[in-house]
Design a protein around this motif. Structure first.
Motif, mmCIF file in Angstrom:
data_model
loop_
_atom_site.group_PDB
_atom_site.id
_atom_site.type_symbol
_atom_site.label_atom_id
_atom_site.label_comp_id
_atom_site.label_asym_id
_atom_site.label_seq_id
_atom_site.Cartn_x
_atom_site.Cartn_y
_atom_site.Cartn_z
ATOM 1 N N VAL A 90 0.946 -0.756 0.176
ATOM 2 C CA VAL A 90 -0.023 0.050 -0.852
ATOM 3 C C VAL A 90 0.682 1.114 -0.014
ATOM 4 O O VAL A 90 1.792 0.927 0.605
ATOM 5 N N ALA A 91 0.678 2.102 -1.257
ATOM 6 C CA ALA A 91 1.768 3.572 -1.163
ATOM 7 C C ALA A 91 1.426 3.877 0.511
ATOM 8 O O ALA A 91 0.287 4.398 1.156
ATOM 9 N N ASP A 92 2.707 4.580 0.965
ATOM 10 C CA ASP A 92 2.793 5.702 1.740
ATOM 11 C C ASP A 92 1.598 6.311 2.024
ATOM 12 O O ASP A 92 1.819 6.937 1.128
ATOM 13 N N ASN A 93 1.030 6.838 3.400
ATOM 14 C CA ASN A 93 -0.060 7.362 3.757
ATOM 15 C C ASN A 93 -0.022 7.724 4.360
ATOM 16 O O ASN A 93 0.876 7.170 5.738
ATOM 17 N N THR A 94 -1.198 8.817 5.168
ATOM 18 C CA THR A 94 -1.012 8.788 6.947
ATOM 19 C C THR A 94 -2.297 9.011 6.406
ATOM 20 O O THR A 94 -3.254 10.073 8.166
ATOM 21 N N GLY A 95 -2.663 7.833 6.495
ATOM 22 C CA GLY A 95 -4.260 7.278 6.605
ATOM 23 C C GLY A 95 -5.162 8.611 5.575
ATOM 24 O O GLY A 95 -4.968 8.864 4.604
ATOM 25 N N VAL A 96 -6.380 8.356 5.756
ATOM 26 C CA VAL A 96 -7.568 8.364 4.942
ATOM 27 C C VAL A 96 -8.281 9.489 6.037
ATOM 28 O O VAL A 96 -9.337 8.883 6.570
ATOM 29 N N ALA A 139 -23.064 13.614 15.679
ATOM 30 C CA ALA A 139 -22.030 15.108 15.793
ATOM 31 C C ALA A 139 -20.786 13.919 16.086
ATOM 32 O O ALA A 139 -20.975 13.653 17.218
ATOM 33 N N GLY A 140 -19.528 13.579 15.359
ATOM 34 C CA GLY A 140 -18.092 13.646 16.479
ATOM 35 C C GLY A 140 -17.230 13.831 15.098
ATOM 36 O O GLY A 140 -17.771 13.361 14.613
ATOM 37 N N GLU A 141 -15.547 12.931 16.000
ATOM 38 C CA GLU A 141 -14.659 12.167 15.425
ATOM 39 C C GLU A 141 -14.632 10.743 15.231
ATOM 40 O O GLU A 141 -14.382 10.748 16.133
ATOM 41 N N TYR A 142 -15.008 10.495 14.578
ATOM 42 C CA TYR A 142 -14.950 8.877 14.380
ATOM 43 C C TYR A 142 -14.177 8.631 13.543
ATOM 44 O O TYR A 142 -13.427 8.503 12.563
ATOM 45 N N HIS A 143 -13.599 6.882 13.754
ATOM 46 C CA HIS A 143 -12.125 6.541 13.352
ATOM 47 C C HIS A 143 -12.425 4.649 13.225
ATOM 48 O O HIS A 143 -13.317 4.465 14.135
ATOM 49 N N SER A 144 -12.196 4.270 12.260
ATOM 50 C CA SER A 144 -12.747 2.601 11.553
ATOM 51 C C SER A 144 -10.444 3.257 11.077
ATOM 52 O O SER A 144 -10.003 3.449 10.572
ATOM 53 N N THR A 145 -10.674 1.055 11.143
ATOM 54 C CA THR A 145 -9.749 0.614 10.153
ATOM 55 C C THR A 145 -10.410 0.039 8.994
ATOM 56 O O THR A 145 -10.571 -1.232 9.088
ATOM 57 N N LEU A 146 -8.974 -0.070 8.041
ATOM 58 C CA LEU A 146 -10.038 -0.759 6.449
ATOM 59 C C LEU A 146 -8.361 -0.971 6.497
ATOM 60 O O LEU A 146 -7.770 -1.685 6.401
ATOM 61 N N THR A 147 -8.803 -2.890 6.753
ATOM 62 C CA THR A 147 -7.949 -3.614 6.311
ATOM 63 C C THR A 147 -8.339 -4.933 5.178
ATOM 64 O O THR A 147 -8.560 -4.795 4.964
ATOM 65 N N LEU A 148 -6.917 -4.405 4.864
ATOM 66 C CA LEU A 148 -6.718 -5.056 2.748
ATOM 67 C C LEU A 148 -6.050 -6.228 3.492
ATOM 68 O O LEU A 148 -4.827 -6.403 3.565
ATOM 69 N N SER A 149 -6.583 -7.521 2.347
ATOM 70 C CA SER A 149 -5.840 -8.852 2.248
ATOM 71 C C SER A 149 -5.587 -9.139 1.517
ATOM 72 O O SER A 149 -6.747 -9.427 0.411
ATOM 73 N N LEU A 150 -4.473 -9.797 1.173
ATOM 74 C CA LEU A 150 -3.763 -10.623 -0.050
ATOM 75 C C LEU A 150 -4.948 -12.208 -0.302
ATOM 76 O O LEU A 150 -3.947 -12.513 0.925
ATOM 77 N N PHE A 151 -5.781 -12.381 -0.727
ATOM 78 C CA PHE A 151 -5.901 -14.243 -0.328
ATOM 79 C C PHE A 151 -5.254 -14.463 -1.543
ATOM 80 O O PHE A 151 -5.444 -14.520 -2.780
#
Length: 213
Positions: free
Chosen positions: A59-65, A198-210
């Protein structure tokens, strides 16, 4: 569930060792008769060590989305962004790939949780995406996954299932049909009820290669 597996193969080069033994007990006359053409040329051809190919994902270098509000209506709030570029590289040779093997990159989002208030959540079924293949496929053996929408329809006709184990990039039924490197990106869209807290929400998107055959 598809399970990830890398094909490995060890290629060893054999090197012959030679020990040169000195000859003694020859008369002076015989020794004088020996010329430079009586030597033995010793040679060895050492083949390079060939590393086995492998199937990898980066995954390309990133600081999140960060998703920003875009396209909200009176009945739904919508927040959009872009997934960093994902690269899949297959450096295996055809003989290293079992017949009928295929692979897929699958995305799974966790629940969005509000910072400082874990009682406020948004489920992964509200997050959708639209994958786009950036690298051309010569045979069509590699393709971007299908778009999916939030459970709150975006009107595009995409399945309303959210990011709960959805394919971002997938190969055909036989990975050996096309070996190389592919890149894919995706537009993300979080679509919620109009009265979402209202609020600041956070989630994690996991990418997996099967990998599966």
């Amino acid at each position: 569930m598809r399970t990830k597996r890398r094909t490995t193969q060890l290629l060893a080069a054999s090197v012959l060792g030679f020990t040169l033994l000195g000859l003694s007990g020859l008369s002076g006359t015989a020794a004088a008769a020996d010329g430079p053409d009586d030597g033995v040329d010793v040679s060895v051809n050492i083949a390079p060590i060939v590393q086995p190919g492998e199937l990898t994902m980066t995954v390309a270098d990133n600081t999140g989305v960060t998703l920003s509000e875009n396209g909200s209506t009176a009945t739904a709030r919508q927040f959009t962004g872009a997934l960093p570029t994902v690269t899949v590289s297959d450096t295996r040779s055809p003989d290293q790939i079992p017949a009928g093997e295929y692979w897929a990159v699958v995305g799974q989002a966790s629940q969005f949780v509000a910072t400082g208030d874990a009682s406020k959540t948004i489920g992964p079924e509200y997050l959708g995406w639209k994958p786009q293949l950036l690298t051309g496929s010569q045979t069509g053996a590699v393709a971007a996954g299908e778009p999916v929408s939030s459970v709150i329809s975006d009107g595009t006709g995409a399945p309303n299932v959210g990011l709960q184990g959805q394919e971002l990039l997938v190969s055909a039924a036989n990975s050996a049909d096309e070996i190389g490197t592919w890149q894919v990106k995706a537009d993300l869209a979080l679509r919620t009820q109009a009265d979402v807290a209202a609020g600041e929400y956070h989630s994690t998107l996991t990418l997996s290669l099967f990998n599966q055959n």
